[in-house]
Design a protein around this motif. Structure first.
Motif, PDB file in Angstrom:
ATOM      1  N   GLN A 132       0.835  -1.191   0.000  1.00  0.00           N
ATOM      2  CA  GLN A 132       0.000   0.000   0.000  1.00  0.00           C
ATOM      3  C   GLN A 132       0.871   1.242   0.000  1.00  0.00           C
ATOM      4  O   GLN A 132       1.843   1.346   0.728  1.00  0.00           O
ATOM      5  CB  GLN A 132      -0.935   0.001   1.207  1.00  0.00           C
ATOM      6  CG  GLN A 132      -1.850   1.213   1.233  1.00  0.00           C
ATOM      7  CD  GLN A 132      -3.108   0.958   2.011  1.00  0.00           C
ATOM      8  OE1 GLN A 132      -3.591  -0.154   2.069  1.00  0.00           O
ATOM      9  NE2 GLN A 132      -3.661   2.003   2.596  1.00  0.00           N
TER      10      GLN A 132
ATOM     11  N   VAL B 272      -7.551 -10.845   1.232  1.00  0.00           N
ATOM     12  CA  VAL B 272      -8.940 -10.511   1.552  1.00  0.00           C
ATOM     13  C   VAL B 272      -9.455 -11.611   2.482  1.00  0.00           C
ATOM     14  O   VAL B 272      -9.284 -12.794   2.196  1.00  0.00           O
ATOM     15  CB  VAL B 272      -9.801 -10.445   0.280  1.00  0.00           C
ATOM     16  CG1 VAL B 272     -11.264 -10.201   0.624  1.00  0.00           C
ATOM     17  CG2 VAL B 272      -9.288  -9.358  -0.664  1.00  0.00           C
TER      18      VAL B 272
ATOM     19  N   ASN C 102     -14.379  -5.883  -2.223  1.00  0.00           N
ATOM     20  CA  ASN C 102     -14.820  -5.593  -0.861  1.00  0.00           C
ATOM     21  C   ASN C 102     -14.343  -6.678   0.100  1.00  0.00           C
ATOM     22  O   ASN C 102     -13.962  -7.775  -0.306  1.00  0.00           O
ATOM     23  CB  ASN C 102     -16.346  -5.492  -0.807  1.00  0.00           C
ATOM     24  CG  ASN C 102     -17.013  -6.796  -1.196  1.00  0.00           C
ATOM     25  OD1 ASN C 102     -17.256  -7.031  -2.370  1.00  0.00           O
ATOM     26  ND2 ASN C 102     -17.278  -7.664  -0.232  1.00  0.00           N
ATOM     27  N   ASP C 103     -14.399  -6.360   1.386  1.00  0.00           N
ATOM     28  CA  ASP C 103     -14.031  -7.318   2.425  1.00  0.00           C
ATOM     29  C   ASP C 103     -15.052  -7.177   3.553  1.00  0.00           C
ATOM     30  O   ASP C 103     -15.137  -6.144   4.215  1.00  0.00           O
ATOM     31  CB  ASP C 103     -12.619  -7.021   2.942  1.00  0.00           C
ATOM     32  CG  ASP C 103     -12.037  -8.175   3.754  1.00  0.00           C
ATOM     33  OD1 ASP C 103     -12.807  -8.866   4.443  1.00  0.00           O
ATOM     34  OD2 ASP C 103     -10.807  -8.365   3.699  1.00  0.00           O
TER      35      ASP C 103
ATOM     36  N   THR D   8      -9.702  -7.851   8.114  1.00  0.00           N
ATOM     37  CA  THR D   8      -9.352  -6.708   7.259  1.00  0.00           C
ATOM     38  C   THR D   8     -10.601  -6.137   6.602  1.00  0.00           C
ATOM     39  O   THR D   8     -10.757  -6.178   5.380  1.00  0.00           O
ATOM     40  CB  THR D   8      -8.344  -7.129   6.180  1.00  0.00           C
ATOM     41  OG1 THR D   8      -8.893  -8.250   5.447  1.00  0.00           O
ATOM     42  CG2 THR D   8      -7.027  -7.541   6.790  1.00  0.00           C
TER      43      THR D   8
ATOM     44  N   GLY E 119     -13.400  -3.742   4.873  1.00  0.00           N
ATOM     45  CA  GLY E 119     -13.271  -2.550   4.063  1.00  0.00           C
ATOM     46  C   GLY E 119     -13.308  -2.768   2.572  1.00  0.00           C
ATOM     47  O   GLY E 119     -13.995  -3.646   2.066  1.00  0.00           O
TER      48      GLY E 119
ATOM     49  N   HIS F 140     -10.730  -2.838  -0.933  1.00  0.00           N
ATOM     50  CA  HIS F 140      -9.400  -2.946  -1.526  1.00  0.00           C
ATOM     51  C   HIS F 140      -9.482  -2.505  -2.997  1.00  0.00           C
ATOM     52  O   HIS F 140     -10.333  -2.988  -3.740  1.00  0.00           O
ATOM     53  CB  HIS F 140      -8.899  -4.387  -1.467  1.00  0.00           C
ATOM     54  CG  HIS F 140      -8.949  -4.997  -0.097  1.00  0.00           C
ATOM     55  ND1 HIS F 140      -7.906  -4.902   0.798  1.00  0.00           N
ATOM     56  CD2 HIS F 140      -9.911  -5.720   0.529  1.00  0.00           C
ATOM     57  CE1 HIS F 140      -8.215  -5.541   1.914  1.00  0.00           C
ATOM     58  NE2 HIS F 140      -9.434  -6.053   1.775  1.00  0.00           N
TER      59      HIS F 140
ATOM     60  N   TYR G 158      -1.750  -0.920  -5.163  1.00  0.00           N
ATOM     61  CA  TYR G 158      -2.775  -1.313  -4.195  1.00  0.00           C
ATOM     62  C   TYR G 158      -3.061  -0.200  -3.202  1.00  0.00           C
ATOM     63  O   TYR G 158      -2.134   0.469  -2.708  1.00  0.00           O
ATOM     64  CB  TYR G 158      -2.314  -2.561  -3.445  1.00  0.00           C
ATOM     65  CG  TYR G 158      -3.134  -2.909  -2.225  1.00  0.00           C
ATOM     66  CD1 TYR G 158      -4.484  -3.229  -2.334  1.00  0.00           C
ATOM     67  CD2 TYR G 158      -2.551  -2.908  -0.963  1.00  0.00           C
ATOM     68  CE1 TYR G 158      -5.231  -3.548  -1.205  1.00  0.00           C
ATOM     69  CE2 TYR G 158      -3.287  -3.230   0.163  1.00  0.00           C
ATOM     70  CZ  TYR G 158      -4.633  -3.544   0.038  1.00  0.00           C
ATOM     71  OH  TYR G 158      -5.367  -3.862   1.145  1.00  0.00           O
ATOM     72  N   SER G 159      -4.370  -0.017  -2.891  1.00  0.00           N
ATOM     73  CA  SER G 159      -4.776   0.910  -1.856  1.00  0.00           C
ATOM     74  C   SER G 159      -6.000   0.353  -1.136  1.00  0.00           C
ATOM     75  O   SER G 159      -6.959  -0.069  -1.784  1.00  0.00           O
ATOM     76  CB  SER G 159      -5.117   2.283  -2.459  1.00  0.00           C
ATOM     77  OG  SER G 159      -5.552   3.181  -1.451  1.00  0.00           O
ATOM     78  N   ARG G 160      -5.953   0.336   0.176  1.00  0.00           N
ATOM     79  CA  ARG G 160      -7.120  -0.050   0.980  1.00  0.00           C
ATOM     80  C   ARG G 160      -7.813   1.228   1.408  1.00  0.00           C
ATOM     81  O   ARG G 160      -7.369   1.917   2.319  1.00  0.00           O
ATOM     82  CB  ARG G 160      -6.674  -0.887   2.177  1.00  0.00           C
ATOM     83  CG  ARG G 160      -7.823  -1.456   3.004  1.00  0.00           C
ATOM     84  CD  ARG G 160      -7.275  -2.324   4.120  1.00  0.00           C
ATOM     85  NE  ARG G 160      -8.272  -2.641   5.130  1.00  0.00           N
ATOM     86  CZ  ARG G 160      -7.975  -3.012   6.370  1.00  0.00           C
ATOM     87  NH1 ARG G 160      -6.704  -3.123   6.728  1.00  0.00           N
ATOM     88  NH2 ARG G 160      -8.945  -3.273   7.233  1.00  0.00           N
TER      89      ARG G 160
ATOM     90  N   THR H 297     -10.974   0.964   5.949  1.00  0.00           N
ATOM     91  CA  THR H 297     -10.331   0.072   6.904  1.00  0.00           C
ATOM     92  C   THR H 297     -11.192  -0.230   8.120  1.00  0.00           C
ATOM     93  O   THR H 297     -10.780  -1.035   8.959  1.00  0.00           O
ATOM     94  CB  THR H 297      -8.999   0.677   7.391  1.00  0.00           C
ATOM     95  OG1 THR H 297      -9.268   1.904   8.086  1.00  0.00           O
ATOM     96  CG2 THR H 297      -8.052   0.929   6.239  1.00  0.00           C
TER      97      THR H 297
END
Length: 403
Positions: free
Chosen positions: A24, A307, A329-330, A342, A344, A346, A361-363, A366
């Protein structure tokens, strides 16, 4: 049922010398700002449509609980407008303006349960009657146990949409493996809402079906994510005589049930003409997977495997470079038993070569567990935003701020 199994093209894992996804970073191509639309208990599916014909995308989300309303949220005030009160165990919805009055009709599915014996599986069409802010008239068009995912598609290319219903399981499939029976996918003509079969021999669970114009014609094809993997269905003929050809693109994640196949699939054609598929695998799984073609064969590449509770996937160009980016999604939640969850959203930004390059990659979420996300230009600035909901108890949109 008239179904031809045309080709079996199983994907092989592509070994790449480049790392599949970067750590990230704050230098990703797009930044997002989270904005809440509403609280929702046990959010499940989310969709967007212009319900009041003002040119702005409004939002509809559902909760799989008893006694919940069918409602839409008006952009930008996010006023909640109830159109069908006290709908029970609603699992999915899809919108399309099938009568041409500028207000979309809503197909939705209620009385869902994970066991066929407890799931009446009602399929409804709700119509505004020209009054999108009032109570809509809803009629049942079919009953089929565990009806779970609904879509609109134009299979014969005549400009008139067919309704698609994908029940989750067959009557004999039971927890924990859900693999004891086969499941079916159906389509319905608007003229009489008669049920027609696309396929009735899909093993185990069907989780998502996605229409996509595969060959450049006016016809929609249908991508199906299931325990079987990812399959493509293409229609020939028209009306009552339509038949479907099936191509199995990939087995997805190969393991013992219920940890196999695919949970969702999305498709995109990049600006260079190359088509990619993206998937979350296995069912409710941990892998974000990209598929690209090489000499006519689909190559499977896992770009992320962290994930914890994947559900759906969205594929869209978030940064305007003509390449398909991925939103996964998570729906995991941090608890005493799962301290490393985790929750949120992704986001993965495509390299020039999605088959071998490094995905950024960016989450972007969170805190809130998210079950599904869709893309839409919520503020009409020309940049696609992201709208999500899930077990985190909120409907939230993420404004695309660019760099």
């Amino acid at each position: 049922m008239r179904l031809t199994i045309f080709m079996l093209a199983l994907a092989a894992t592509l070994v790449s010398v480049a790392p599949p996804v970067s750590a990230q970073s704050t230098t990703v191509p797009v930044r997002f700002r989270a904005q809440d639309i509403a609280r929702i208990q046990g959010g499940y599916a989310v969709a967007v449509a212009d319900f009041n014909n003002d040119g702005r995308p409004d939002v509809m989300a559902n909760s799989v609980g008893a006694g919940n309303d069918i409602a839409w949220y008006q952009n930008p005030s996010w006023r909640r407008v109830v159109i069908v009160p006290q709908a029970s165990r609603v699992v999915n919805q899809a919108m399309a303006d099938i009568d041409g009055d500028g207000i979309p009709e809503v197909a939705y599915q209620s009385e869902f349960a994970m066991q066929a014996a407890n799931s009446e599986g009602l399929n409804w069409i709700a119509r505004s009657g020209g009054r999108p802010g009032g109570t809509w008239r809803a009629e049942v068009v079919d009953r089929f146990e565990t009806s779970h995912h609904v879509q609109w598609a134009d299979f014969d290319g005549d400009g008139r949409l067919e309704l698609v219903n994908a029940p989750l399981i067959g009557a004999g499939s039971l927890a924990p493996t859900y693999d004891q029976d086969v499941a079916s996918v159906f389509w319905y003509d608007q003229a009489n809402w008669r049920r027609h079969t696309i396929d009735d021999q899909i093993p185990g669970i069907i989780h998502r079906v996605r229409p996509y114009k595969w060959d450049g014609s006016d016809r929609d094809a249908l991508l199906v994510a299931s325990f079987e993997g990812i399959a493509l269905y293409q229609a020939q003929g028209s009306g009552e005589s339509m038949r479907f050809t099936k191509t199995l693109i990939s087995r997805g994640h190969v393991d013992a049930a219920p940890r196999l196949g695919a949970s969702d699939v999305g498709a995109w054609t990049n600006s260079d003409g190359r088509r990619i598929l993206a998937s979350v695998e296995p069912w409710h799984g941990n892998e974000v997977v990209v598929y690209t073609q090489d000499d006519g064969q689909w190559k499977r590449r896992v770009i992320f495997d962290r994930v914890q509770s994947g559900h759906e996937i969205a594929v869209l160009d978030l940064n305007g470079d003509g390449l398909a980016d991925i939103v996964a999604n998570d729906n995991s939640r941090v608890t005493e038993q799962r301290p490393d969850a985790t929750p949120g959203v992704h986001v993965f930004f495509s390299p020039k070569d999605p088959a071998t390059g490094e995905w950024q990659y960016s989450r972007i979420e969170t805190q809130a567990a998210m079950n599904g996300c869709v893309g839409a230009d919520m503020n009409r600035d020309g940049a696609p935003d992201i709208v999500c909901t899930g077990g985190g108890g909120v409907i939230r949109w993420y404004e695309n701020l660019g760099r």
